[in-house]
Design an enzyme around this catalytic site. Structure first.
Site, mmCIF file in Angstrom:
data_model
loop_
_atom_site.group_PDB
_atom_site.id
_atom_site.type_symbol
_atom_site.label_atom_id
_atom_site.label_comp_id
_atom_site.label_asym_id
_atom_site.label_seq_id
_atom_site.Cartn_x
_atom_site.Cartn_y
_atom_site.Cartn_z
ATOM 1 N N PHE A 48 -9.944 -20.949 59.410
ATOM 2 C CA PHE A 48 -11.337 -20.591 59.157
ATOM 3 C C PHE A 48 -12.067 -21.792 58.542
ATOM 4 O O PHE A 48 -11.590 -22.383 57.581
ATOM 5 C CB PHE A 48 -11.392 -19.391 58.212
ATOM 6 N N ASP A 108 -5.015 -17.036 52.023
ATOM 7 C CA ASP A 108 -6.315 -16.417 52.270
ATOM 8 C C ASP A 108 -6.058 -15.073 52.954
ATOM 9 O O ASP A 108 -5.544 -15.026 54.074
ATOM 10 C CB ASP A 108 -7.162 -17.336 53.153
ATOM 11 N N TYR A 160 -15.833 -7.884 51.944
ATOM 12 C CA TYR A 160 -16.769 -7.241 52.879
ATOM 13 C C TYR A 160 -16.194 -6.963 54.253
ATOM 14 O O TYR A 160 -16.889 -6.458 55.115
ATOM 15 C CB TYR A 160 -18.060 -8.067 53.018
ATOM 16 N N LYS A 161 -14.928 -7.321 54.478
ATOM 17 C CA LYS A 161 -14.342 -7.075 55.804
ATOM 18 C C LYS A 161 -13.685 -5.688 55.795
ATOM 19 O O LYS A 161 -14.369 -4.695 55.675
ATOM 20 C CB LYS A 161 -13.406 -8.222 56.165
ATOM 21 N N ARG A 165 -14.019 -10.922 70.262
ATOM 22 C CA ARG A 165 -13.097 -10.404 69.259
ATOM 23 C C ARG A 165 -13.421 -8.941 68.980
ATOM 24 O O ARG A 165 -14.591 -8.573 68.817
ATOM 25 C CB ARG A 165 -13.308 -11.239 67.995
HETATM 26 C C1 LIG Z 1 -14.347 -14.212 56.124
HETATM 27 C C2 LIG Z 1 -13.496 -15.339 55.669
HETATM 28 C C3 LIG Z 1 -13.905 -16.143 54.607
HETATM 29 C C4 LIG Z 1 -15.245 -15.914 53.956
HETATM 30 O O1 LIG Z 1 -15.522 -16.779 52.925
HETATM 31 P P1 LIG Z 1 -16.812 -16.518 52.020
HETATM 32 O O2 LIG Z 1 -16.860 -17.684 51.139
HETATM 33 O O3 LIG Z 1 -16.585 -15.244 51.273
HETATM 34 O O4 LIG Z 1 -17.982 -16.435 52.940
HETATM 35 C C5 LIG Z 1 -13.054 -17.158 54.199
HETATM 36 N N1 LIG Z 1 -11.865 -17.356 54.805
HETATM 37 C C6 LIG Z 1 -11.443 -16.594 55.846
HETATM 38 C C7 LIG Z 1 -10.125 -16.828 56.466
HETATM 39 C C8 LIG Z 1 -12.257 -15.575 56.310
HETATM 40 O O5 LIG Z 1 -11.871 -14.839 57.343
#
Ligand SMILES: *Cc1c(COP(=O)(O)O)cnc(C)c1O
Length: 410
Positions: free
Chosen positions: A125, A195, A220-221, A369
């Site tokens: 990510f 993560d 939020y997921k 996705r």
């Molecule tokens: C959604 C997600 C994030 C989001 O990071 P924010 O700083 O909260 O926007 C980070 N890492 C991964 C792997 C994600 O899927």
């Protein structure tokens, strides 16, 4: 071959079937994007309304004590803990994933003696990589080592301080071997930093059993805490005394309301707080977590696996020869809650799906996705979504110019 009637019958005996009623879902929509923004729990809307009107509106600043606002980061962290195999004193809700990764990676480098390498995989990510690039940029002695997927173990040596990895890959949904990698990382004298953004709330994550050192993840997921919900972080008890939060804000002070000049870190997990917590967002996340209480995460994971398997089976049967290629593990034991397919016109296909009420998302360059949040997606939704996808591909209706314009958020 599964029929639509089979789906209806399996939904009727689904042990998680009743949980769907705890969410507010729009009519006429099949929502397959709970891995990006979880659906609204009914209780979250009510709790936020209460926090705004009564707590903020009437009790004003007294609410920090009267309604326990000041302890909300720890309370919410403690409720996330059982979902990720952590102790309640090892998790706190704070900041965003990006900020938490910065805090934890910087602390890990600071605590590992002369070790100066931060190790991660390419293609993960973006924010995870960007944060490490920023850290290396501000600390010239830090070396960022980015290896090809699968190359972590070979890259471990006595210069590595910390290894950052996603538990579930955001694009493919592939699950990494958390226990195996954490053990190898520890054996090499480094700290593992996981993560959990795409695994908490859908998989039976077990940080302590895996021997993980540090972790951060998203509110939020799958946790459904609302847009921009606070993230959380985990520091294993054995590391809590040694690691220092580089963002040494007052909320992480041992006695924030003494208002003294010198920073003294709070003992335990509290030192990972930085500034004033976002109470309205935390309130929504706190209420969203009610939905998870009493749920067995192995049951949740099993349903996600079944939904993903069903989706793959149906797509390959209904949409054969239409340009789709599976981009996720076929084996559900190594797959998170999502299934991705490649299609050369992925963006347009997804826009057409959304216009038809089937909401997934698109990840550049060609991945569509589909997330199967097991608390509110039914088998019949999966069936119907594939029917719509099949119709779109048969008619090539995605060629319509209105599906070609790329928006800011994909
Ligand atoms: C959604 C997600 C994030 C989001 O990071 P924010 O700083 O909260 O926007 C980070 N890492 C991964 C792997 C994600 O899927």
């Amino acid at each position: 071959m599964t029929t639509r009637q089979d789906c209806v019958e399996l939904d009727a005996v689904d042990p998680l079937g009743a949980v769907r009623e705890r969410f507010s879902l729009p009519d006429g929509v099949i929502y397959l994007d709970g891995n990006s923004l979880g659906a609204l729990p009914v209780a979250a809307a009510r709790a936020v309304d209460e926090a705004v009107r009564r707590q903020w509106g009437e009790d004003l600043i007294a609410s920090w004590n009267k309604h326990g606002w000041i302890g909300l980061p720890q309370k919410v962290g403690g409720r996330i803990a059982p979902l990720i195999g952590a102790g309640t004193d090892e998790v706190v809700a704070a900041d965003s994933v990006s900020v938490n990764l910065f805090k934890l990676a910087a602390a890990a480098v600071g605590a590992r003696g002369g070790r100066r390498v931060v190790l991660t995989e390419g293609g993960d990510f973006p924010t995870d990589l960007y944060i490490l690039q920023g850290l290396a940029g501000m600390m010239p002695e830090v070396e960022l080592r980015v290896v090809e997927p699968g190359g972590i173990e070979a890259a471990l040596d006595d210069r590595v301080a910390v290894v950052l990895l996603s538990h579930v890959h955001y694009r493919s949904g592939a699950v990494r071997d958390m226990a195996g990698l954490s053990t190898a990382i520890r054996a090499a004298g480094a700290l593992s930093l996981w993560d959990l953004s795409h695994s908490a709330g859908v998989l039976d994550v077990d940080l302590n059993r895996a021997g993980a050192d540090l972790a951060a993840g998203c509110g939020y997921k799958y946790l459904s805490g609302g847009p921009g919900a606070p993230a959380y972080l985990f520091v294993a008890r054995r590391h809590q005394a040694a690691l220092r939060n580089p963002l040494s804000g007052w909320m992480g002070h041992a006695r924030p309301f003494d208002f003294v000049d010198d920073y003294a870190p709070a003992p335990g997990i509290d030192r990972w707080l930085c500034g004033t917590p976002p109470i309205l967002s935390l309130t929504a996340l706190d209420a969203a977590l009610d939905v998870f209480s009493g749920l067995d995460m192995t049951v949740v994971r099993a349903k996600a696996a079944a939904l993903g398997d069903l989706f793959i089976e149906r797509v390959e049967a209904r949409c054969a020869g239409k340009g789709l290629a599976l981009a996720s593990p076929r084996d559900a034991t190594t797959r998170g809650g999502q299934v991705s397919f490649r299609h050369p016109q992925g963006w347009a296909v997804m826009q057409n799906l959304i216009a038809r009420g089937v909401i997934g998302d698109f990840r550049s360059p060609d991945v569509i996705r589909f997330g199967f949040a097991p608390l509110y997606v039914r088998r019949v939704d999966v069936w119907d979504a594939v029917e719509v996808l099949g119709e779109i591909l048969d008619a090539e209706s995605w060629r319509d110019p209105r599906y070609q314009t790329v928006a800011a958020v994909t």
